[in-house]
Design a protein around this motif. Sequence first.
Motif, PDB file in Angstrom:
ATOM      1  N   LEU A  37      -3.748   7.135   4.137  1.00  0.00           N
ATOM      2  CA  LEU A  37      -4.164   8.550   4.383  1.00  0.00           C
ATOM      3  C   LEU A  37      -5.436   8.854   3.970  1.00  0.00           C
ATOM      4  CD1 LEU A  37      -3.604  10.986   6.135  1.00  0.00           C
ATOM      5  CD2 LEU A  37      -2.612  12.258   4.273  1.00  0.00           C
ATOM      6  N   PHE A  38      -5.848   8.581   2.900  1.00  0.00           N
ATOM      7  CA  PHE A  38      -7.210   8.670   2.233  1.00  0.00           C
ATOM      8  C   PHE A  38      -8.301   7.927   2.932  1.00  0.00           C
ATOM      9  CE2 PHE A  38     -10.665   7.397  -0.634  1.00  0.00           C
ATOM     10  CZ  PHE A  38     -11.297   8.574  -1.084  1.00  0.00           C
ATOM     11  N   VAL A  39      -7.843   6.801   3.248  1.00  0.00           N
ATOM     12  CA  VAL A  39      -8.669   5.844   4.011  1.00  0.00           C
ATOM     13  C   VAL A  39      -9.185   6.520   5.391  1.00  0.00           C
ATOM     14  CG1 VAL A  39      -9.118   3.407   5.042  1.00  0.00           C
ATOM     15  CG2 VAL A  39      -8.236   3.748   2.879  1.00  0.00           C
ATOM     16  N   LEU A  40      -7.984   6.853   6.286  1.00  0.00           N
ATOM     17  CA  LEU A  40      -8.297   7.313   7.471  1.00  0.00           C
ATOM     18  C   LEU A  40      -8.928   8.588   7.439  1.00  0.00           C
ATOM     19  CD1 LEU A  40      -4.539   6.827   8.859  1.00  0.00           C
ATOM     20  CD2 LEU A  40      -6.496   5.851   9.788  1.00  0.00           C
TER      21      LEU A  40
ATOM     22  N   GLY B  22       0.867  -1.058  -0.080  1.00  0.00           N
ATOM     23  CA  GLY B  22       0.014  -0.032  -0.028  1.00  0.00           C
ATOM     24  C   GLY B  22       0.837   1.209   0.080  1.00  0.00           C
ATOM     25  N   GLU B  23      -0.022   2.589  -0.473  1.00  0.00           N
ATOM     26  CA  GLU B  23       0.760   3.636  -0.403  1.00  0.00           C
ATOM     27  C   GLU B  23       0.356   4.481   0.720  1.00  0.00           C
ATOM     28  OE1 GLU B  23       3.227   4.337  -2.329  1.00  0.00           O
ATOM     29  OE2 GLU B  23       3.155   2.563  -3.682  1.00  0.00           O
ATOM     30  N   LYS B  24       1.350   5.388   1.457  1.00  0.00           N
ATOM     31  CA  LYS B  24       1.040   6.489   2.405  1.00  0.00           C
ATOM     32  C   LYS B  24      -0.241   7.057   1.820  1.00  0.00           C
ATOM     33  CE  LYS B  24       5.062   7.986   3.174  1.00  0.00           C
ATOM     34  NZ  LYS B  24       6.131   8.842   3.715  1.00  0.00           N
ATOM     35  N   SER B  25      -0.421   7.582   0.705  1.00  0.00           N
ATOM     36  CA  SER B  25      -1.560   8.318   0.345  1.00  0.00           C
ATOM     37  C   SER B  25      -2.607   7.664   0.088  1.00  0.00           C
ATOM     38  CB  SER B  25      -1.092   8.861  -1.118  1.00  0.00           C
ATOM     39  OG  SER B  25      -0.902   7.733  -2.041  1.00  0.00           O
ATOM     40  N   GLN B  26      -2.652   6.373  -0.007  1.00  0.00           N
ATOM     41  CA  GLN B  26      -3.912   5.408   0.065  1.00  0.00           C
ATOM     42  C   GLN B  26      -4.395   5.302   1.411  1.00  0.00           C
ATOM     43  OE1 GLN B  26      -2.039   2.251  -1.837  1.00  0.00           O
ATOM     44  NE2 GLN B  26      -3.401   2.374  -3.732  1.00  0.00           N
TER      45      GLN B  26
ATOM     46  N   GLU C 101       4.213   5.676   9.420  1.00  0.00           N
ATOM     47  CA  GLU C 101       4.987   6.641   8.597  1.00  0.00           C
ATOM     48  C   GLU C 101       3.842   7.546   8.066  1.00  0.00           C
ATOM     49  OE1 GLU C 101       6.815   4.660   5.099  1.00  0.00           O
ATOM     50  OE2 GLU C 101       8.075   3.733   6.427  1.00  0.00           O
ATOM     51  N   CYS C 102       2.654   6.914   8.095  1.00  0.00           N
ATOM     52  CA  CYS C 102       1.565   7.907   7.137  1.00  0.00           C
ATOM     53  C   CYS C 102       0.869   8.779   8.431  1.00  0.00           C
ATOM     54  CB  CYS C 102       0.295   6.875   6.891  1.00  0.00           C
ATOM     55  SG  CYS C 102      -1.396   7.631   6.505  1.00  0.00           S
ATOM     56  N   VAL C 103       0.859   8.258   9.690  1.00  0.00           N
ATOM     57  CA  VAL C 103       0.071   9.338  10.550  1.00  0.00           C
ATOM     58  C   VAL C 103       0.995  10.332  11.133  1.00  0.00           C
ATOM     59  CG1 VAL C 103      -1.502   7.725  11.462  1.00  0.00           C
ATOM     60  CG2 VAL C 103       0.845   7.583  12.748  1.00  0.00           C
TER      61      VAL C 103
END
Length: 519
Positions: free
Chosen positions: A174-177, A168-172, A422-424
């Motif tokens: 983050l969008f889900v969150l 998965g990608e961080k952007s994906q 990394e995402c959060v």
Amino acid sequence: MKRDYIKLNLSNAWTQSDCVYVMGYAFVDDRYLSSQNLVDFFSCVTTIDEFSQNLKRLNGIFSVIICRENFVVAAIDTTRLYPIFYSYVDGIWNITDNPYLLLSQQSTISSNSLEQMRNSFAVLEGNTLVEGIYQIKPGSIIRFLENGLTENYKYFHYNVARKEVISGEKSQLLFVLKQAVKRLVQKADGRQIVVPMSAGYDSRIILCLLKEHGYKNVLTYTMGSNVESSEVHIASKVANILGYPHFQIDLNLVGEELDFSDFNNYVMYEGALTNFCWCEEYACVKWLQKRSLLNEDAIFVPGHAGDFFAGSHLAKSLITEHSSMSALVYGILFNNFEANRGFKTSYIREEFNSLKTYGDYPPSLYNAFVFTNRLTHFITNSARAFTFFGYEVVMPLWDLDFLQFMRRLPMQQLHHCALYNECVEVVFEKYNVNFSKKKLPVSVYRKQYIKNVLSVFLPSILLSKLKKSTIDVLGGWHLANILCKDFTYYANKSAKPYSINSALTEWYIGSVIKLLNKD
């Protein structure tokens, strides 16, 4: 029309129309459904396939019963926040949300369930503490037939096959969150949101995304006995930076100034013949109510269970993508159930073999076991403390899109919660609340794993002394001494408690035995 072999006995919290009964809420394609709208969503369902497909589309916290001529089914969501119980007596299926209504003069404790509860603090496998009384498994459907027969279906499972694993990608993520919190904001519609905070990432990301949405009616609190502790200090700092009021609740200072007169009712409600009771959440609500801090229509938003979905259990149990079945079994035995002293490896292995039907990628399979047997029966049950007081609960990190995304991630993105952290942390940097977690080396987890193994062979009395010698940060023992005053009545008739969870489990078991007059 109801079948003559079905008897429903539901609380007034359910919405009913014709043959459909619902509790809770859900989103379907970003459309919010509750009460009559949720009933209407199921109004035309007449087959198992239709029922299953509708359930797979729902994203929320709910339970549903359809009682038509020749078609009687029930299902609950993955959180088990609104459990359904049933029994078969004298040719009649009795279905209810209150298991105590199913008790009779002949009711007896199940020895297998009793052992299971002492080992995991919850009764698993769709059973309860009482023989002949059952519960619907999370993410599952039961169809009730005549002559005491049922058909069982699973419409959600957490594990995946190796070929389904995808990076998965961080952007994906983050969008889900963001979408999950967007749904929370849509449901709350300006009502007060109450977020129990820790020093971790889960409640923090929820608060940051609420801030991003411009949501102002938010209250936060943290349990802790020392304002200098990292838990309380960081939580308070995060809330203050984001501009949300924060309260420290020192449960070690809680005493008779709070009204605990309904505690026994709370214990029976949360225990529901299946679980031990969380006393900290109960006391926190009492503390907030005493100070008139809660609105009547407040929504509690706990951060369950982002760290797990992110992969935290894998590192702690030393699981890799090449782990053998034995490694998975012993990871469960020694690192997931605090009271694992009697948990049989044969049961764990059997459960793993059953789960393999849906996918055998080791990290995914391991997480599926914990999801099915610990999170949905033990962790999320703590949120029932809020529903006891009549408050709604939303768990953004239990959002269906989030689960579907996280369950397919490869080991390298789950190890030490790599992708999630990394995402959060990108969001935390934006709001100046990036107080990073310290990443522990594998050697620390290995040492703790060895300690857990050794603890299995220690006498309960020694475990009790070791546990009680540690600082009571949350005030659990203090609360137990206040609330469970008659626990000693059962002390010589049950396993000796060696932790606060063990003590509360034994206290609830004793309460059920007393209720059945079997003591």
